[in-house]
Design a protein around this motif. Structure first.
Motif, mmCIF file in Angstrom:
data_model
loop_
_atom_site.group_PDB
_atom_site.id
_atom_site.type_symbol
_atom_site.label_atom_id
_atom_site.label_comp_id
_atom_site.label_asym_id
_atom_site.label_seq_id
_atom_site.Cartn_x
_atom_site.Cartn_y
_atom_site.Cartn_z
ATOM 1 N N GLU A 180 47.354 -25.489 39.100
ATOM 2 C CA GLU A 180 47.014 -24.521 38.055
ATOM 3 C C GLU A 180 48.240 -24.228 37.195
ATOM 4 O O GLU A 180 49.322 -24.014 37.731
ATOM 5 C CB GLU A 180 46.490 -23.233 38.714
ATOM 6 N N PHE A 181 48.039 -24.196 35.869
ATOM 7 C CA PHE A 181 49.168 -23.974 34.955
ATOM 8 C C PHE A 181 49.094 -22.631 34.234
ATOM 9 O O PHE A 181 49.866 -22.387 33.308
ATOM 10 C CB PHE A 181 49.234 -25.112 33.922
ATOM 11 N N ALA A 205 49.599 -18.813 33.098
ATOM 12 C CA ALA A 205 50.690 -17.845 33.212
ATOM 13 C C ALA A 205 50.067 -16.458 33.295
ATOM 14 O O ALA A 205 49.030 -16.198 32.657
ATOM 15 C CB ALA A 205 51.626 -17.942 32.007
ATOM 16 N N GLU A 206 50.661 -15.588 34.077
ATOM 17 C CA GLU A 206 50.130 -14.231 34.188
ATOM 18 C C GLU A 206 50.279 -13.525 32.843
ATOM 19 O O GLU A 206 51.233 -13.763 32.096
ATOM 20 C CB GLU A 206 50.858 -13.476 35.304
ATOM 21 N N ASN A 219 57.052 -26.451 36.101
ATOM 22 C CA ASN A 219 57.706 -25.146 36.283
ATOM 23 C C ASN A 219 59.225 -25.268 36.215
ATOM 24 O O ASN A 219 59.906 -24.407 35.652
ATOM 25 C CB ASN A 219 57.280 -24.515 37.612
ATOM 26 N N LEU A 272 60.214 -25.540 32.537
ATOM 27 C CA LEU A 272 60.087 -24.259 31.818
ATOM 28 C C LEU A 272 61.243 -23.334 32.203
ATOM 29 O O LEU A 272 61.870 -22.706 31.341
ATOM 30 C CB LEU A 272 58.739 -23.604 32.149
ATOM 31 N N PHE A 323 59.311 -20.787 24.969
ATOM 32 C CA PHE A 323 60.226 -20.629 26.116
ATOM 33 C C PHE A 323 61.698 -20.689 25.724
ATOM 34 O O PHE A 323 62.529 -21.255 26.430
ATOM 35 C CB PHE A 323 59.892 -21.635 27.227
ATOM 36 N N ARG A 328 63.047 -17.628 24.589
ATOM 37 C CA ARG A 328 63.383 -16.205 24.458
ATOM 38 C C ARG A 328 64.415 -15.833 25.519
ATOM 39 O O ARG A 328 64.153 -15.946 26.726
ATOM 40 C CB ARG A 328 62.134 -15.337 24.651
ATOM 41 N N GLY A 377 66.682 -12.821 32.652
ATOM 42 C CA GLY A 377 66.511 -13.826 33.718
ATOM 43 C C GLY A 377 65.037 -13.959 34.014
ATOM 44 O O GLY A 377 64.281 -12.994 33.869
ATOM 45 N N PHE A 378 64.624 -15.168 34.402
ATOM 46 C CA PHE A 378 63.195 -15.334 34.688
ATOM 47 C C PHE A 378 62.847 -14.727 36.033
ATOM 48 O O PHE A 378 63.646 -14.726 36.967
ATOM 49 C CB PHE A 378 62.756 -16.806 34.617
ATOM 50 N N GLY A 379 61.626 -14.159 36.092
ATOM 51 C CA GLY A 379 61.103 -13.655 37.360
ATOM 52 C C GLY A 379 59.759 -14.295 37.605
ATOM 53 O O GLY A 379 59.451 -15.351 37.063
ATOM 54 N N CYS A 381 56.788 -17.772 40.950
ATOM 55 C CA CYS A 381 56.773 -19.237 41.075
ATOM 56 C C CYS A 381 58.014 -19.993 40.625
ATOM 57 O O CYS A 381 58.382 -20.970 41.275
ATOM 58 C CB CYS A 381 55.552 -19.783 40.375
ATOM 59 N N PHE A 382 58.649 -19.599 39.518
ATOM 60 C CA PHE A 382 59.724 -20.452 39.001
ATOM 61 C C PHE A 382 60.800 -20.705 40.059
ATOM 62 O O PHE A 382 61.143 -21.848 40.354
ATOM 63 C CB PHE A 382 60.355 -19.831 37.749
ATOM 64 N N LYS A 428 57.194 -9.506 33.581
ATOM 65 C CA LYS A 428 56.937 -9.811 32.168
ATOM 66 C C LYS A 428 55.872 -8.821 31.709
ATOM 67 O O LYS A 428 55.297 -8.100 32.548
ATOM 68 C CB LYS A 428 56.471 -11.258 31.992
ATOM 69 N N ARG A 447 65.405 -7.561 26.138
ATOM 70 C CA ARG A 447 64.279 -8.398 25.672
ATOM 71 C C ARG A 447 64.237 -8.541 24.153
ATOM 72 O O ARG A 447 63.297 -9.177 23.639
ATOM 73 C CB ARG A 447 62.953 -7.785 26.147
HETATM 74 C C1 UGA Z 1 54.750 -19.592 34.926
HETATM 75 C C2 UGA Z 1 54.348 -20.778 34.040
HETATM 76 O O1 UGA Z 1 54.484 -20.399 32.672
HETATM 77 C C3 UGA Z 1 52.909 -21.193 34.312
HETATM 78 O O2 UGA Z 1 52.593 -22.367 33.556
HETATM 79 C C4 UGA Z 1 52.749 -21.515 35.796
HETATM 80 O O3 UGA Z 1 51.401 -21.839 36.094
HETATM 81 C C5 UGA Z 1 53.152 -20.292 36.606
HETATM 82 O O4 UGA Z 1 54.534 -19.940 36.283
HETATM 83 C C6 UGA Z 1 53.130 -20.529 38.091
HETATM 84 O O5 UGA Z 1 53.134 -21.642 38.547
HETATM 85 O O6 UGA Z 1 53.137 -19.479 38.742
HETATM 86 P P1 UGA Z 1 54.382 -16.967 34.871
HETATM 87 O O7 UGA Z 1 55.469 -16.961 35.884
HETATM 88 O O8 UGA Z 1 53.134 -16.234 35.162
HETATM 89 O O9 UGA Z 1 53.939 -18.485 34.556
HETATM 90 O O10 UGA Z 1 54.933 -16.406 33.475
HETATM 91 P P2 UGA Z 1 55.897 -17.013 32.347
HETATM 92 O O11 UGA Z 1 55.369 -16.624 31.039
HETATM 93 O O12 UGA Z 1 56.192 -18.431 32.550
HETATM 94 O O13 UGA Z 1 57.233 -16.169 32.581
HETATM 95 C C7 UGA Z 1 58.055 -16.372 33.720
HETATM 96 C C8 UGA Z 1 59.359 -15.608 33.540
HETATM 97 O O14 UGA Z 1 60.156 -16.190 32.519
HETATM 98 C C9 UGA Z 1 59.170 -14.145 33.121
HETATM 99 O O15 UGA Z 1 60.101 -13.343 33.795
HETATM 100 C C10 UGA Z 1 59.434 -14.166 31.638
HETATM 101 O O16 UGA Z 1 59.867 -12.933 31.129
HETATM 102 C C11 UGA Z 1 60.520 -15.212 31.560
HETATM 103 N N1 UGA Z 1 60.610 -15.858 30.233
HETATM 104 C C12 UGA Z 1 59.587 -16.607 29.768
HETATM 105 C C13 UGA Z 1 61.774 -15.707 29.489
HETATM 106 O O17 UGA Z 1 62.742 -15.032 29.910
HETATM 107 N N2 UGA Z 1 61.872 -16.334 28.270
HETATM 108 C C14 UGA Z 1 60.857 -17.089 27.774
HETATM 109 O O18 UGA Z 1 61.018 -17.640 26.662
HETATM 110 C C15 UGA Z 1 59.692 -17.239 28.537
#
Ligand code: UGA
Ligand code: NAD
Length: 476
Positions: A171-172, A174-175, A230, A233, A271, A273, A277-279, A282-283, A345, A449
């Motif tokens: 599954e791809f 995003a929340e 993932n 991204l 992607f 922005r 840090g990413f949260g 999954c990542f 997010k 942000r």
């Molecule tokens: C991510 C992927 O985008 C989905 O395709 C994947 O299915 C999913 O993981 C998964 O396998 O769980 P998600 O974690 O729900 O989705 O949300 P994202 O929009 O990817 O954001 C992840 C994190 O990165 C957040 O903390 C967000 O704030 C951060 N982010 C995202 C950034 O800091 N900059 C960006 O440009 C994009």
């Protein structure tokens, strides 16, 4: 079951993936009955809640979809045995977190819930059943699932005439945008080698997804593609975050750089922005999983390469509290600091691996008195994530203190600084000229942000730090 015809689906796991995914299936396939099962009784009760509706997950647009199908062809239950035994197709959509203990701890995925699901299926299934991996799994997990299932089908006393086919269908979504992602996917990926099973699953998707978007691969490519997507991204986020620090040092502006770079069609705008840090659940987990696989196959240089993505992410999270302390005269002990946003997010109530957790803990360590506001995260969750109940704060190792607030105004009262950690839309409309009147001066905004109305806040008299931007133009 006739060729390609599925009448009953069971999904094991009623979480952030299981429920939205199955709700969309139910919505577009009214001829199919879908039962979502979970061992978590309170989660199932919440999905079945009426007056008031109290769903356990906040996801824009999901409530209406569920309400249009629930108890028609979409059901939530804890009756796992019955649901599995009646299903033609079973999705495994359970959690696969990073292992905390034992072999591979800190890197490998903990597959105990996947294995338990496979064993439940092996025990209760009847006749021919297609088993679909929906959870994100290490490459070759399908082998383990097949082994468990095929052992049960090959037993001499197989009275239920069990036979199985295993597919990978990662599954791809995003929340926060799950409903739209599910309705308009870039692609649907199906990995496997049983043409009959692949066709049955494709036929379901074809009720709303164009055939060209449904791609078929071997099962290992499918499993690895999910981890790779993932990882790529997350890598982009670490890349732009690393550049944000160079911007702060040189006077370049991260938004301008991201825009200029992203306009190259080979790179693209998504992607890029910069943030704290990413949260998300999954990542980090999926990159750690990839690193574990690399080490397992003795690909140490490749493992090191991906380690770098996580290291930059940890570094980005840790430098924000340092910047706050430095700007508040090197000391935040006893100072009231407002935290705006705790979810990882916007548009979700999920806090798993949220950068807010580390940043708040570091600020508490420095003795800050935090006031925290998030429009969707429940108060008990914030307490749970900080690993410390408010009432215990006086008897513990933490130096600081925190309270959870119901409004932005409560957060601001008597604060020295406001720290924006989640890009909730309401933070872009804040009336800064009113808020500053409630705060101690000099009043600061730390915007991780880049989502506030900068000019309005500046005119109101705030000192402002934004990620990837120079603070004081005289410094360059
Ligand atoms: C991510 C992927 O985008 C989905 O395709 C994947 O299915 C999913 O993981 C998964 O396998 O769980 P998600 O974690 O729900 O989705 O949300 P994202 O929009 O990817 O954001 C992840 C994190 O990165 C957040 O903390 C967000 O704030 C951060 N982010 C995202 C950034 O800091 N900059 C960006 O440009 C994009
Ligand atoms: P989650 O924790 O929200 O949901 C998993 C659910 O499975 C839980 O409610 C749990 O109680 C249930 N469960 C576990 N073992 C069970 C069993 N044996 N029988 C019945 N129920 C059981 O997790 P999630 O966020 O939905 O993630 C599920 C999988 O999907 C993970 O592998 C994740 O990597 C992947 N994924 C998640 C996202 C996302 O945005 N969250 C996106 C794509 C893929």
């Amino acid at each position: 079951m006739k060729k390609g015809e599925i009448k009953k689906i069971c999904c094991i796991g009623a979480g952030y993936v299981g429920t939205p995914t199955m709700s969309i299936f139910a919505y577009y396939c009214p001829h199919v009955d879908i039962v979502v099962v979970d061992i978590n009784k309170s989660r199932i009760e919440a999905w079945n809640s009426t007056e008031p509706i109290d769903f356990p997950i906040f996801e824009p647009g999901l409530e209406n979809i569920i309400l249009s199908c629930r108890n028609k062809n979409l059901f939530f239950t804890t009756d796992i045995e019955k649901s599995i035994s009646e299903a033609d197709m079973i999705f495994i959509s359970v959690n696969t977190p990073t292992k905390k203990r034992g072999i591979g701890a800190g890197k490998a995925s903990d597959l105990k819930w996947v294995e338990a699901s496979a064993r439940q299926i092996a025990e209760y299934a009847r006749g021919y059943t297609i088993v679909v991996e929906k959870s994100t799994l290490p490459v070759r997990t399908a082998k383990t699932i097949e082994k468990i299932l095929f052992d049960s089908q090959n037993k001499e006393n197989n009275k239920k005439n069990k036979t199985f086919s295993v597919l990978s269908n990662p599954e791809f979504l995003a929340e926060g945008s799950a409903v739209d992602d599910l309705q308009n996917p870039d692609r649907v990926l199906i990995g496997g080698n049983d043409e009959f099973a692949i066709e049955a699953l494709s036929n379901l998707y074809k009720n709303w997804v164009a055939n060209e978007k449904i791609i078929r691969t071997n099962i290992w490519s499918s499993e690895l593609s999910k981890l790779t997507a993932n990882a790529f991204l997350a890598q982009r986020i670490s890349s732009i975050n690393s550049i944000s620090a160079i911007c702060e040092a040189t006077g370049a502006d991260i938004k301008q750089v991201a825009n200029a770079v992203g306009l190259d069609s080979r790179i693209g705008q998504e992607f890029l922005r910069a943030g704290p840090g990413f949260g998300g659940s999954c990542f980090q987990k999926d990159i750690l999983n990839l690193i574990y696989l690399c080490n397992f196959y003795k690909l140490y240089d490749v493992a090191n390469y991906w380690e770098g993505v996580i290291e930059i992410n940890n570094w980005q999270k840790s430098r924000i509290p340092r910047i706050i302390v430095n700007n508040l005269f090197g000391n935040i002990s006893g100072k009231k600091i407002g935290i705006l946003g705790f979810a990882f997010k916007a548009n979700t109530n999920d806090t798993r691996e949220s950068p807010s957790i580390n940043i708040c803990k570091d600020l508490l360590e420095e003795g800050a008195n935090l006031s925290i506001y998030d429009p969707k995260v429940e108060h008990f969750k914030i307490e749970e994530d900080l690993g410390i109940r408010k009432k215990d704060l006086n008897n513990n190792d933490y130096y600081g203190n925190y309270q959870i607030c119901k409004s932005i105004l409560d957060v601001a009262l008597g604060s020295d600084a406001l720290v924006i950690l989640t890009e909730w839309e309401e933070f872009s409309d804040i009336l800064w000229e009113e808020l500053i009147l409630k705060m101690r001066k000099p009043a600061w905004i730390f915007d991780t942000r880049i989502c506030i109305d900068f000019n309005r806040a500046k005119e109101a008299g705030f000192n402002i730090w934004q990620i990837g931007k120079i603070q004081n133009k005289n410094d360059i």
